[in-house]
Design an enzyme around this catalytic site. Structure first.
Site, mmCIF file in Angstrom:
data_model
loop_
_atom_site.group_PDB
_atom_site.id
_atom_site.type_symbol
_atom_site.label_atom_id
_atom_site.label_comp_id
_atom_site.label_asym_id
_atom_site.label_seq_id
_atom_site.Cartn_x
_atom_site.Cartn_y
_atom_site.Cartn_z
ATOM 1 N N GLU A 151 -0.535 -9.352 -0.891
ATOM 2 C CA GLU A 151 -1.980 -9.617 -0.774
ATOM 3 C C GLU A 151 -2.660 -9.559 -2.138
ATOM 4 O O GLU A 151 -3.573 -10.341 -2.420
ATOM 5 C CB GLU A 151 -2.607 -8.619 0.202
ATOM 6 C CG GLU A 151 -2.180 -8.891 1.640
ATOM 7 C CD GLU A 151 -2.529 -7.775 2.597
ATOM 8 O OE1 GLU A 151 -2.221 -6.603 2.291
ATOM 9 O OE2 GLU A 151 -3.105 -8.056 3.667
ATOM 10 N N GLU B 268 4.139 -5.434 7.316
ATOM 11 C CA GLU B 268 3.358 -4.407 8.012
ATOM 12 C C GLU B 268 3.711 -4.288 9.489
ATOM 13 O O GLU B 268 3.621 -3.216 10.078
ATOM 14 C CB GLU B 268 1.847 -4.702 7.876
ATOM 15 C CG GLU B 268 1.293 -4.524 6.471
ATOM 16 C CD GLU B 268 1.351 -5.793 5.637
ATOM 17 O OE1 GLU B 268 2.148 -6.715 5.949
ATOM 18 O OE2 GLU B 268 0.587 -5.866 4.651
ATOM 19 N N ALA C 35 0.861 -1.182 0.000
ATOM 20 C CA ALA C 35 0.000 0.000 0.000
ATOM 21 C C ALA C 35 0.897 1.232 0.000
ATOM 22 O O ALA C 35 2.068 1.159 0.385
ATOM 23 C CB ALA C 35 -0.880 -0.005 1.236
ATOM 24 N N GLY D 154 0.556 -5.091 0.816
ATOM 25 C CA GLY D 154 -0.573 -5.133 -0.115
ATOM 26 C C GLY D 154 -0.185 -5.757 -1.451
ATOM 27 O O GLY D 154 -1.039 -6.311 -2.149
HETATM 28 C C1 HXC Z 1 5.071 4.455 -0.874
HETATM 29 C C2 HXC Z 1 7.078 3.569 -1.511
HETATM 30 C C3 HXC Z 1 6.691 2.296 -1.029
HETATM 31 C C4 HXC Z 1 5.386 2.165 -0.448
HETATM 32 C C5 HXC Z 1 8.674 2.139 -1.823
HETATM 33 N N1 HXC Z 1 8.303 3.411 -1.989
HETATM 34 N N2 HXC Z 1 7.705 1.431 -1.226
HETATM 35 N N3 HXC Z 1 6.255 4.618 -1.453
HETATM 36 N N4 HXC Z 1 4.620 3.271 -0.392
HETATM 37 N N5 HXC Z 1 4.905 0.988 -0.004
HETATM 38 C C6 HXC Z 1 9.078 4.493 -2.599
HETATM 39 C C7 HXC Z 1 10.210 4.948 -1.699
HETATM 40 O O1 HXC Z 1 9.744 5.878 -0.744
HETATM 41 C C8 HXC Z 1 11.138 5.572 -2.706
HETATM 42 O O2 HXC Z 1 10.660 6.871 -3.057
HETATM 43 C C9 HXC Z 1 10.981 4.691 -3.936
HETATM 44 O O3 HXC Z 1 9.736 4.043 -3.776
HETATM 45 C C10 HXC Z 1 12.059 3.636 -4.033
HETATM 46 O O4 HXC Z 1 12.105 2.936 -2.813
HETATM 47 P P1 HXC Z 1 13.467 2.656 -1.990
HETATM 48 O O5 HXC Z 1 13.089 2.340 -0.604
HETATM 49 O O6 HXC Z 1 14.429 3.756 -2.215
HETATM 50 O O7 HXC Z 1 13.992 1.349 -2.766
HETATM 51 P P2 HXC Z 1 14.899 0.178 -2.166
HETATM 52 O O8 HXC Z 1 16.021 0.719 -1.326
HETATM 53 O O9 HXC Z 1 15.237 -0.658 -3.368
HETATM 54 O O10 HXC Z 1 13.957 -0.653 -1.184
HETATM 55 C C11 HXC Z 1 12.837 -1.361 -1.697
HETATM 56 C C12 HXC Z 1 11.883 -1.809 -0.542
HETATM 57 C C13 HXC Z 1 11.522 -0.569 0.310
HETATM 58 C C14 HXC Z 1 12.601 -2.846 0.333
HETATM 59 C C15 HXC Z 1 10.685 -2.436 -1.195
HETATM 60 O O11 HXC Z 1 11.104 0.475 -0.567
HETATM 61 C C16 HXC Z 1 10.430 -0.844 1.299
HETATM 62 O O12 HXC Z 1 10.679 -1.429 2.347
HETATM 63 N N6 HXC Z 1 9.203 -0.387 0.975
HETATM 64 C C17 HXC Z 1 8.071 -0.533 1.895
HETATM 65 C C18 HXC Z 1 7.562 -1.938 1.894
HETATM 66 C C19 HXC Z 1 6.394 -2.093 2.877
HETATM 67 O O13 HXC Z 1 6.552 -1.861 4.072
HETATM 68 N N7 HXC Z 1 5.234 -2.484 2.359
HETATM 69 C C20 HXC Z 1 4.032 -2.645 3.148
HETATM 70 C C21 HXC Z 1 3.234 -1.363 3.135
HETATM 71 S S1 HXC Z 1 1.825 -1.479 4.201
HETATM 72 P P3 HXC Z 1 11.649 8.156 -3.162
HETATM 73 O O14 HXC Z 1 10.699 9.284 -3.464
HETATM 74 O O15 HXC Z 1 12.335 8.247 -1.872
HETATM 75 O O16 HXC Z 1 12.551 7.802 -4.309
HETATM 76 C C22 HXC Z 1 0.689 -2.346 3.358
HETATM 77 C C23 HXC Z 1 -0.615 -2.574 4.062
HETATM 78 C C24 HXC Z 1 -1.726 -3.018 3.134
HETATM 79 O O17 HXC Z 1 0.901 -2.789 2.272
HETATM 80 C C25 HXC Z 1 -3.044 -2.927 3.810
HETATM 81 C C26 HXC Z 1 -4.187 -2.916 2.850
HETATM 82 C C27 HXC Z 1 -4.601 -1.596 2.337
#
Ligand code: HXC
Length: 257
Positions: A111, A131, A65, A108
């Site tokens: 999911e 999460e 998400a 997400g």
């Molecule tokens: C918003 C995101 C994002 C996310 C990455 N980005 N994931 N933006 N939401 N989920 C953005 C970063 O901010 C960054 O933007 C760009 O994408 C590149 O990401 P990096 O982190 O620089 O890349 P990298 O170092 O290769 O790391 C990749 C990654 C990491 C390991 C996937 O980005 C990460 O941990 N992302 C979050 C993963 C996560 O926690 N997902 C669950 C979300 S909660 P900028 O502008 O800085 O370049 C969820 C709940 C669902 O999904 C519930 C239902 C609705």
């Protein structure tokens, strides 16, 4: 229809839906989910489409998400938003959907892959529910679908630690149907979609519905549902065609009637 965050191509008899927000690793904002639900629902009503492939490009399927969208949200905002309605719309899509997962499928994103009917994983795929590391937990079916797919112990380990698993681990655990080299991922998914699309359309839809019933009902009710579908299909022109074609040793020609 033009989409802002998706690329949709119809390659009769399949549709390919590509998540297209590369700068944020295909983060699933509410706008993305709305477009995705609309695009997949459109497949159901499009006679040219019998199976869909969902993918996010070779680098990432979806990193979850959109976390930035969460930053300002209160529980009340969450409850009032249509966020989960879009997931319900996707859950009700009748067309089979194959997820072609390359790179991260997190939160997400994982999911969403699990909400599809079959997952084909590239060797680079990583599946996870991180999460817990954000102080929350899966909210779009992760606790339910992951547990059903890989069992309680492995699902607990992933969900309580937030640790991801590789494509090979996902294959061994039964989360994905196969693992392929990254450069073949989309083509394999498309070939599978075309194979499914070549089968009798009403039977494919009924069979998808019946398999999904396995997750909703006790065994006896599920078996009854299956039998009703089976009886219903016997009344179709395609069943008559398929059975005659076998007896006459010729390929069947499906009409979807
Ligand atoms: C918003 C995101 C994002 C996310 C990455 N980005 N994931 N933006 N939401 N989920 C953005 C970063 O901010 C960054 O933007 C760009 O994408 C590149 O990401 P990096 O982190 O620089 O890349 P990298 O170092 O290769 O790391 C990749 C990654 C990491 C390991 C996937 O980005 C990460 O941990 N992302 C979050 C993963 C996560 O926690 N997902 C669950 C979300 S909660 P900028 O502008 O800085 O370049 C969820 C709940 C669902 O999904 C519930 C239902 C609705």
């Amino acid at each position: 229809m033009a989409y802002e965050h998706l690329i949709v191509t119809i390659e009769e008899p399949i549709a390919v839906v590509t998540l297209n927000r590369p700068k944020s690793l295909n983060a699933l904002s509410q706008a993305v989910m709305g477009e995705l639900a609309t695009a997949l629902e459109a497949c159901d009503g499009d006679p040219r489409v019998r199976c869909a492939v969902l993918w996010g490009g070779p680098r990432v399927f979806a990193a979850g998400a959109d976390i930035r969208e969460f930053a300002e949200q209160s529980p009340g905002d969450m409850i009032r938003s249509y966020r989960f309605l879009e997931w319900e719309r996707i859950r009700r899509v009748a067309t089979p959907v194959i997820a072609a997962v390359s790179g991260y499928a997190l939160g997400g994103g994982c999911e969403l892959a699990m909400a599809c009917d079959i997952i084909i994983a590239a060797e680079t795929a990583q599946f996870g529910q991180p999460e817990i590391q954000l102080g929350v937990m899966p909210g779009a079916g992760g606790t339910q679908r992951l547990t059903r797919a890989i069992g309680k112990s492995r699902a607990m380990e992933m969900i309580l630690t937030g640790r991801s698993i590789s494509a090979q681990e996902a294959l061994a655990a039964g989360l994905v149907a196969r693992v392929v080299p990254v450069e073949l991922c989309l083509d394999e998914a498309k070939a599978l979609a075309r194979e499914i699309a070549s089968r009798a359309p009403l039977a494919v839809r009924a069979a998808k519905e019946a398999v999904l019933q396995a997750f909703e009902t006790p065994l006896a009710a599920g078996v009854l549902f299956e039998r009703r579908c089976f009886h219903m299909l016997f009344g179709t022109a395609d069943a008559a065609e398929g059975i005659h074609a076998f007896v006459e040793k010729r390929p069947a020609k499906w009409t979807g009637r």
